[in-house]
Design a protein around this motif. Sequence first.
Motif, short mmCIF file in Angstrom:
data_model
loop_
_atom_site.label_atom_id
_atom_site.label_comp_id
_atom_site.label_asym_id
_atom_site.label_seq_id
_atom_site.Cartn_x
_atom_site.Cartn_y
_atom_site.Cartn_z
N ILE A 239 0.87 -1.17 0.00
CA ILE A 239 0.00 0.00 0.00
C ILE A 239 0.91 1.22 0.00
O ILE A 239 1.64 1.48 0.96
N ASP B 85 -2.97 5.28 -0.65
CA ASP B 85 -4.14 5.06 -1.50
C ASP B 85 -3.87 4.21 -2.74
O ASP B 85 -4.80 3.86 -3.47
N VAL C 252 -2.67 0.66 -4.25
CA VAL C 252 -2.45 -0.74 -3.87
C VAL C 252 -1.72 -1.45 -5.00
O VAL C 252 -2.24 -1.54 -6.12
#
Length: 561
Positions: free
Chosen positions: A206, A210, A212
Motif C-alpha cells: 500500500i 491510497d 495498492v
Amino acid sequence: MTTPLTDTPAPPTPRSSADRVFPTLKPEQIARIGAHGHVRQIRRGEVLVEAGEQIVPFFVVTDGAIDLVKPSGTTETIVAVHRRGQFSGEVNMISGRRALFRARVSEPGAVIELDREHLLALVQTDAELGEILMRAFILRRLELIAQGLGDAVLVGSNHCAGTLRIKEFLTRNGHPYSYIDLDRDVSVQELLDRFHVAPADVPVLICRGDVVLRNPTNQQIADCLGFNEAIDQTHIRDLVVVGAGPSGLAAAVYGASEGLDVLVLESNAPGGQAASSSKIENYLGFPMGISGQELAGRAYAQAEKFGAQIIIAKGAKQLACARKPYAIEIDNGPRVPARTVVIATGAEYRKLALDNLSQFEGAGVYYGATFVESQLCKGEEVIVVGGGNSAGQAAVFLAQTAKRVHMLVRSDGLADTMSRYLIRRIEDNPAIVLRTRAEIVELEGGNHLERIHWRDNRTGNVEAQDISHLFVMAGAVPNTHWLEGCVALDANGFIKTGPDLTRDDLAAAQWPLARAPHLLETSRPGVFAVGDVRSGNIKRVASAVGEGSIAIASIHKVLAE
C-alpha cells in the motif's frame, strides 16, 4: 527540545541524542540561512506541505511551531514538533523525493523558507550548517525506519520470496515502511480474501496511503514512491556512473564534489554486494566495523550532498558507444546521454549448478546475509557456501542468532581466500562447523526449501539434513552482458582496462586517439571501469573506493581533450 511522538510511548531519548536529531540553531546560524531564503508568515492550521507532495520547501521556525503529521484515514499521528530555532526536513529534502508527512502550523508565527536548490547550495558551501543539517536529516530517517513510520505498508509472508525481495529493496534504499505478517495476522488475510487478492498477488504494497500494488516489481515500487521524479534523465551529463556500489558511489562523490554534473544509474539499491555484508571490519577508519548497508547509505547521502543525482531501480540495458556523446539505454526510460561513463556494475555470486535452484531463491536460498535474512532463520540451522570474506562475515553474523552454521567450501581450507581475523573467529566459534572439500548436490522442498544434500568430495559420501536456509556467496560473475561488445573483455567476461588492453584489443575497438588508454579506461575513450566488474580487480571495499576516485582524475583529462 522536542522528541518524536508516536501512538505508543517511546523509551526516553538522551538529551545529546535528541539535540542531534532535533537541534536548535543559534541566532547567527539562522541569519546565515536567512541569506539563502525569505521570511514567510504562518497562520495556525495552515498546511505548509502535504504528504506526498513533490515540491517540498525547507523551513526554519523563527516564531511559532510546526507539527509534522502522519495522516491515516480519518486519524493522524504527530510525528514531531518543530519549535523556534528548529528546522524541518529529512533525507528526502536532499534527494528531492516526495514528502512523507503533512507539515501543519500549530502555533502562528514566521519561518524562513528555502527551496531545495538553495538548501543544497547552503549544505555545500557552509561547512558548519551542512554538518548540522545532514546529520539531523540522516538521524531522522533512521528514527523513521526504526519506528516503521513512512508512506508504505507491506502485507506479506516471511515464506514468500516476493516479500523478502520488497523488504530488502525498501530497507537497502533506506525507505521507512511498516510490515503486516499474514502468517500472524489472520484478520488481514480475511480482508484480502474479501477483495479477491489471490495468493499470486501477495505481497501487497500500500503506497502513499491510497495506491495498492499487487506483487509489484522494484521499478513499480520506485515509481509509486517517487524515487526518481526530481531527476531530469534527458540532458547531457559530464559523467554517468552505471552502478551504485562502493566504486560507483566513490566516483559520484569525487566527481560531484569537483564540479562535474553526475548521474548514477542503479538497477536495485545502493551498495552493490557490499550492502549485503553484515559488517566490514577491515575498511580503513572503522576500527569497530561498519555494516555494508550503513556504509552505502552514508556514501549515498554524501553523493547527493555534492549534487550527484541517483536513479533507482532502472538498470542499464545497453551502451550506445558508436558515437559521442555516449548514451545508456535504461529500463522503461529514455536514453541517458553522457560525455564520459564509469561502469561500476560489479559482479554477482555464482549460482549453484542445481536444476531447481531458482525454485527456492528468496524462499530458502539467499545471496546476502543482513538483518532481514537473519530474522528468517533465528534458532535454526543454516548453510553458508563460499570461502571468501563475504562468506566468512555471513557465517560469523548468522552464528549470533542461528542454532548452527555449516560452512561449506570446495577447497582444503580458508587460508588462501579469507582474512586471518575471520578465520580465527570461525575456528573459535562452536556454533560454526567448517566442512572443507564439500559441495551442495541437491535441494528438496515445496514452496520453501526444506532439505539439503551435500557431498564430501574426499570420500564421495552424500549427507542430507533438514535445513531450510542456504546462503550462497561463492565465485563471481561480472555484470557485463548489457555492454554487447562495446568494450574489450577478458576470458571470464570482466572488463579490460589501461595496461591490460593489448594492441589487438585497441585495434578491434578502433581506438581513435594517439594516446594510450588511461589507467582505468576501457577500449572506448572516455568509458572507464571500476570495482568488481574490472578485470584484475582486488575484491576489497577500499580498493573499489580507490578506483572510483582515481577514475575521476582521468575523466577531467578526457573532458579537457
